[in-house]
Write a protein that holds these residues in place. Structure first.
Motif, PDB file in Angstrom:
ATOM      1  N   THR A   1      67.415  65.245  63.212  1.00 51.10           N
ATOM      2  CA  THR A   1      67.244  65.920  64.252  1.00 51.10           C
ATOM      3  C   THR A   1      68.242  66.978  64.685  1.00 51.10           C
ATOM      4  O   THR A   1      67.672  68.174  64.858  1.00 51.10           O
ATOM      5  CB  THR A   1      67.282  64.954  65.670  1.00 51.10           C
ATOM      6  OG1 THR A   1      66.275  63.801  65.478  1.00 51.10           O
ATOM      7  CG2 THR A   1      66.959  65.824  67.005  1.00 51.10           C
TER       8      THR A   1
ATOM      9  N   ASP B   1      65.117  61.998  55.023  1.00 48.93           N
ATOM     10  CA  ASP B   1      65.528  61.076  55.817  1.00 48.93           C
ATOM     11  C   ASP B   1      64.676  60.489  56.864  1.00 48.93           C
ATOM     12  O   ASP B   1      64.600  59.113  56.933  1.00 48.93           O
ATOM     13  CB  ASP B   1      66.744  61.968  56.822  1.00 48.93           C
ATOM     14  CG  ASP B   1      67.777  62.345  55.829  1.00 48.93           C
ATOM     15  OD1 ASP B   1      68.216  61.707  55.041  1.00 48.93           O
ATOM     16  OD2 ASP B   1      68.231  63.480  56.273  1.00 48.93           O
ATOM     17  N   LEU B   2      63.739  61.355  57.557  1.00 48.51           N
ATOM     18  CA  LEU B   2      62.812  60.648  58.325  1.00 48.51           C
ATOM     19  C   LEU B   2      61.716  59.905  57.706  1.00 48.51           C
ATOM     20  O   LEU B   2      61.402  58.706  57.900  1.00 48.51           O
ATOM     21  CB  LEU B   2      62.350  61.577  59.176  1.00 48.51           C
ATOM     22  CG  LEU B   2      63.209  62.499  60.379  1.00 48.51           C
ATOM     23  CD1 LEU B   2      62.418  63.379  61.322  1.00 48.51           C
ATOM     24  CD2 LEU B   2      63.935  61.326  61.285  1.00 48.51           C
ATOM     25  N   TYR B   3      60.921  60.519  56.893  1.00 54.68           N
ATOM     26  CA  TYR B   3      59.927  60.248  56.205  1.00 54.68           C
ATOM     27  C   TYR B   3      60.180  59.060  55.311  1.00 54.68           C
ATOM     28  O   TYR B   3      59.748  57.909  55.190  1.00 54.68           O
ATOM     29  CB  TYR B   3      59.118  61.215  55.512  1.00 54.68           C
ATOM     30  CG  TYR B   3      57.991  60.652  54.832  1.00 54.68           C
ATOM     31  CD1 TYR B   3      56.470  60.147  55.378  1.00 54.68           C
ATOM     32  CD2 TYR B   3      57.824  60.598  53.364  1.00 54.68           C
ATOM     33  CE1 TYR B   3      55.586  59.818  54.751  1.00 54.68           C
ATOM     34  CE2 TYR B   3      56.756  60.120  52.505  1.00 54.68           C
ATOM     35  CZ  TYR B   3      55.822  59.690  53.354  1.00 54.68           C
ATOM     36  OH  TYR B   3      54.464  58.981  52.646  1.00 54.68           O
TER      37      TYR B   3
ATOM     38  N   ASN C   1      62.912  57.379  54.324  1.00 55.38           N
ATOM     39  CA  ASN C   1      64.127  56.297  54.590  1.00 55.38           C
ATOM     40  C   ASN C   1      63.981  55.555  56.053  1.00 55.38           C
ATOM     41  O   ASN C   1      64.238  54.595  56.280  1.00 55.38           O
ATOM     42  CB  ASN C   1      65.326  56.852  54.657  1.00 55.38           C
ATOM     43  CG  ASN C   1      65.783  56.927  52.916  1.00 55.38           C
ATOM     44  OD1 ASN C   1      66.050  56.141  52.340  1.00 55.38           O
ATOM     45  ND2 ASN C   1      65.620  57.948  52.695  1.00 55.38           N
ATOM     46  N   VAL C   2      63.043  56.289  56.956  1.00 55.04           N
ATOM     47  CA  VAL C   2      63.239  55.670  58.387  1.00 55.04           C
ATOM     48  C   VAL C   2      61.780  55.196  58.546  1.00 55.04           C
ATOM     49  O   VAL C   2      61.399  53.971  58.537  1.00 55.04           O
ATOM     50  CB  VAL C   2      63.304  56.768  59.435  1.00 55.04           C
ATOM     51  CG1 VAL C   2      63.024  56.215  60.905  1.00 55.04           C
ATOM     52  CG2 VAL C   2      64.795  57.059  59.425  1.00 55.04           C
ATOM     53  N   TRP C   3      60.551  56.114  58.269  1.00 54.10           N
ATOM     54  CA  TRP C   3      59.148  55.646  58.370  1.00 54.10           C
ATOM     55  C   TRP C   3      58.671  54.840  57.241  1.00 54.10           C
ATOM     56  O   TRP C   3      58.043  53.816  57.341  1.00 54.10           O
ATOM     57  CB  TRP C   3      58.275  56.768  58.402  1.00 54.10           C
ATOM     58  CG  TRP C   3      58.609  57.799  59.715  1.00 54.10           C
ATOM     59  CD1 TRP C   3      59.142  57.062  60.914  1.00 54.10           C
ATOM     60  CD2 TRP C   3      58.270  59.039  59.957  1.00 54.10           C
ATOM     61  NE1 TRP C   3      59.313  58.279  61.759  1.00 54.10           N
ATOM     62  CE2 TRP C   3      58.917  59.467  61.298  1.00 54.10           C
ATOM     63  CE3 TRP C   3      57.754  60.035  59.234  1.00 54.10           C
ATOM     64  CZ2 TRP C   3      58.846  60.671  61.686  1.00 54.10           C
ATOM     65  CZ3 TRP C   3      57.897  61.346  59.783  1.00 54.10           C
ATOM     66  CH2 TRP C   3      58.288  61.730  61.044  1.00 54.10           C
ATOM     67  N   LYS C   4      58.794  55.110  56.022  1.00 56.16           N
ATOM     68  CA  LYS C   4      58.664  54.275  54.898  1.00 56.16           C
ATOM     69  C   LYS C   4      59.524  53.309  54.335  1.00 56.16           C
ATOM     70  O   LYS C   4      59.592  52.447  53.439  1.00 56.16           O
ATOM     71  CB  LYS C   4      58.357  55.353  53.488  1.00 56.16           C
ATOM     72  CG  LYS C   4      57.021  56.231  53.899  1.00 56.16           C
ATOM     73  CD  LYS C   4      55.778  55.297  53.826  1.00 56.16           C
ATOM     74  CE  LYS C   4      54.435  56.034  53.900  1.00 56.16           C
ATOM     75  NZ  LYS C   4      53.323  55.041  53.719  1.00 56.16           N
ATOM     76  N   LYS C   5      60.941  53.252  54.963  1.00 61.21           N
ATOM     77  CA  LYS C   5      61.748  52.504  54.582  1.00 61.21           C
ATOM     78  C   LYS C   5      62.027  52.277  53.100  1.00 61.21           C
ATOM     79  O   LYS C   5      62.322  51.206  52.498  1.00 61.21           O
ATOM     80  CB  LYS C   5      61.501  51.061  55.145  1.00 61.21           C
ATOM     81  CG  LYS C   5      61.231  51.008  56.728  1.00 61.21           C
ATOM     82  CD  LYS C   5      61.075  49.579  57.321  1.00 61.21           C
ATOM     83  CE  LYS C   5      60.700  49.545  58.669  1.00 61.21           C
ATOM     84  NZ  LYS C   5      60.293  48.301  59.219  1.00 61.21           N
TER      85      LYS C   5
ATOM     86  N   THR D   1      67.804  59.342  61.639  1.00 67.53           N
ATOM     87  CA  THR D   1      66.945  60.152  62.711  1.00 67.53           C
ATOM     88  C   THR D   1      67.877  60.913  63.230  1.00 67.53           C
ATOM     89  O   THR D   1      67.455  62.203  63.543  1.00 67.53           O
ATOM     90  CB  THR D   1      66.410  58.976  63.579  1.00 67.53           C
ATOM     91  OG1 THR D   1      65.654  58.081  62.952  1.00 67.53           O
ATOM     92  CG2 THR D   1      65.519  59.604  64.639  1.00 67.53           C
TER      93      THR D   1
ATOM     94  N   GLU E   1      57.402  62.186  48.775  1.00 71.95           N
ATOM     95  CA  GLU E   1      58.660  62.746  49.690  1.00 71.95           C
ATOM     96  C   GLU E   1      58.491  64.301  49.265  1.00 71.95           C
ATOM     97  O   GLU E   1      58.614  65.213  50.350  1.00 71.95           O
ATOM     98  CB  GLU E   1      59.829  62.087  48.924  1.00 71.95           C
ATOM     99  CG  GLU E   1      60.908  62.001  50.045  1.00 71.95           C
ATOM    100  CD  GLU E   1      62.132  61.359  49.306  1.00 71.95           C
ATOM    101  OE1 GLU E   1      63.123  62.043  49.406  1.00 71.95           O
ATOM    102  OE2 GLU E   1      61.972  60.563  48.658  1.00 71.95           O
TER     103      GLU E   1
ATOM    104  N   ARG F   1      68.045  53.673  59.720  1.00 71.21           N
ATOM    105  CA  ARG F   1      67.169  54.369  60.580  1.00 71.21           C
ATOM    106  C   ARG F   1      67.719  55.176  61.764  1.00 71.21           C
ATOM    107  O   ARG F   1      67.475  56.229  61.884  1.00 71.21           O
ATOM    108  CB  ARG F   1      66.214  53.091  61.238  1.00 71.21           C
ATOM    109  CG  ARG F   1      65.470  52.607  59.976  1.00 71.21           C
ATOM    110  CD  ARG F   1      64.209  51.670  60.491  1.00 71.21           C
ATOM    111  NE  ARG F   1      63.086  52.346  61.057  1.00 71.21           N
ATOM    112  CZ  ARG F   1      62.092  51.947  61.665  1.00 71.21           C
ATOM    113  NH1 ARG F   1      62.033  50.431  61.764  1.00 71.21           N
ATOM    114  NH2 ARG F   1      61.163  52.401  62.105  1.00 71.21           N
TER     115      ARG F   1
END
Length: 534
Positions: free
Chosen positions: A124, A369-371, A373-377, A120, A385, A116
């Motif tokens: 960015t 990356d964000l959606y 792997n970070v938000w939806k893990k 992130t 995606e 995460r």
């Protein structure tokens, strides 16, 4: 047919071809691997053309030739920086990154670190670098169309930028990586052909004697012998000399951190094809930058570069199209109109191809990356995606359009140099550390990316680029506390320093344990398409 009519027809032809290619590619795009990496089935030659198409941007074609036309030797230094930078990317990062990643730059970092925070930070940075680069391309589009269609109204110039933004969003949302890659291949062929034609015609004006060309450039520039010597732009005082060193660092190190160049290596099926694509790219890129010499000095020799000229008014961005008109027979002639329209259409294709690649890169990073792997893990489906990537393309395209409108007074080669500075400060330190330093860990990666990114952007905000000068983004304001136009000489070492400090102040045994596996993967490419994240 008038010059403007001819130009409009050629513009529309270029757009029609690229739109057709994009629609065709959309029918071949089945899943995430197709959307992000073009199905990994582009040959070395095809990918070499696409890399060239991505790398030889409007900044190279318009900005560098314009900088040479205005500043002679100092403008040529841009060409040197861009070309040498490619070798750094090749030797240090490109193949290793391709072998150990999957779709985005963050895949390689996250392989042995905590998902995460690293993803992130990388996403960015990718979006910020892409938006800086997008600004340059959109400004180039506004300048071009304004010249060719006789547009003087600010509102119509702004509409041009909006139109380019909408086209790039279309390419990315409909065609994905396959469509974008084919658009870049078409553009590379057009750009090389157009540049060769103009180079031959310029040299023919001087009987193919380079010394005669340089002599005419010196005489016509109004700057005397200083035009061929260092110092016309970067040797005025100590600050200008330090600014040049900063620019050189950003150019040479920035390419190895540009996400939209690095993800091109994920589109080849094997490491061997990736290496072959690099060889093709080096040949094409090297030839192109040699030809920018003829374009830049040819513009200085044959065009009016005085204070009130169109070349100066456009910050040099219109030197190549106006040169094409001059060697074709001059204003009002059929040959001049044909070449002006041809080169402008090629430059427009260049802009369309590069903005599509940039938007795809940043949208992919947001979605993957964000959606995912970070938000939806990791629980998001491929369809979800890709849908998020398309939504992100709309948002990023909108931001680029809004920011490009006030940036139209800046030289686009200079804007790209800022993008390189951000890439070299935020992305390169973490990539180098991760590939070659066993102890490097999550805190080191996040400190490196955020430290380099924030320091670079802050220095740009408080530099003469944004305020304190007539050509600044905000010419009526003056809060330029940092004297250099390019922050690389400060922000790049800070990126490495933050990465080092973050690593030595924390311990992460699992990151060290996974280093050997990452090293094998980076050297051999084993399992790159099915990366298992620790």
């Amino acid at each position: 047919m008038s010059s403007q009519t001819l130009t409009t027809v050629l513009f529309l032809a270029v757009v029609a071809v690229t739109v057709g290619v994009t629609i065709w590619a959309s029918r071949q795009t089945k899943g995430a691997a197709d959307y992000y990496a073009g199905g990994r089935n582009f040959s070395g030659f095809q990918n070499g053309l696409a890399i060239s198409g991505d790398y030889m941007s409007a900044a190279s074609f318009l900005g560098i030739s314009g900088a040479i036309a205005l500043y002679g030797y100092d403008g040529f230094l841009y060409s040197i920086g861009f070309l040498v930078a490619w070798l750094v990317a090749l030797l240090l990062v490109a193949e290793l990154l391709r072998n150990s990643g999957r779709y985005t730059m963050a895949d390689q970092l996250a392989y042995r670190m905590r998902q995460r925070p690293v993803r992130t930070a990388a996403a960015t940075s990718t979006v910020v670098v892409s938006i800086f680069y997008l600004l340059a391309q959109m400004v180039g589009a506004g300048s071009l169309v304004a010249l060719l269609l006789g547009v003087e109204s600010a509102a119509l110039k702004n509409l041009t930028i909006v139109g380019v933004g909408l086209l790039m969003i279309f390419y990315v949302t409909v065609g994905g990586m396959k469509g974008t890659t084919w658009v870049q291949i078409v553009k590379a062929v057009l750009l090389m052909a157009g540049t060769v034609i103009i180079t031959i015609l310029v040299l023919a004006q001087f009987n193919f004697h380079l010394s005669d060309l340089l002599g005419a450039a010196v005489d016509n520039s109004g700057k005397g012998q200083a035009f061929l010597e260092p110092g016309l732009k970067y040797g005025i005082d100590l600050t200008a000399k330090i600014d040049f060193i900063s620019l050189a660092l950003a150019l040479v190190l920035g390419t190895a951190g540009l996400p939209h160049i690095l993800i091109r290596f994920y589109t080849t099926p094997t490491s061997r094809a990736a290496r072959k694509s690099v060889l093709w790219a080096i040949g094409l890129i090297g030839s192109f930058y040699l030809m920018t010499l003829a374009l830049g000095f040819g513009a200085a020799a044959l065009l009016d570069t005085g204070e009130d000229s169109a070349v100066v008014a456009s910050a040099g961005n219109l030197a190549s199209p106006l040169l094409a008109e001059a060697v074709g027979g001059g204003e009002g002639t059929t040959g001049g109109a044909v070449l002006l329209a041809l080169i402008s259409a090629v430059a427009f294709a260049t802009i369309l191809a590069v903005v599509a690649g940039l938007t795809l890169t940043s949208a992919s990073s947001v979605a993957h990356d964000l959606y995912a792997n970070v938000w939806k893990k990791g629980t998001a489906s491929e369809r979800q995606e890709v849908r998020v990537a398309k939504i992100a393309a709309f948002i990023i395209g909108g931001i680029a359009i809004i920011l490009a409108i006030p940036a139209q007074t800046l030289n686009i080669a200079f804007l790209v140099a800022l993008a390189f500075a951000v890439a070299a400060s935020a992305n390169l330190p973490s990539l180098i550390y991760n590939l070659f330093w066993r102890r490097f860990n999550t805190r080191g990666a996040t400190w490196s990316i955020y430290g380099g990114l924030v320091s670079c952007v802050l220095l740009v905000i408080f530099s003469p680029v944004v305020s304190g000068s007539e050509t600044a983004l905000l010419p009526g304001s003056d809060f330029a506390l940092f004297p250099l136009s390019n922050p690389g000489i400060i922000s790049i070492p800070l990126g490495f320093l933050f990465g080092f400090l973050g690593t030595v102040t924390s311990k992460e045994p699992e990151a060290e344990a996974a280093y050997d596996e990452l090293e094998v993967r980076s050297l051999t490419g084993a399992g790159a398409e099915t990366a298992v994240i620790h």
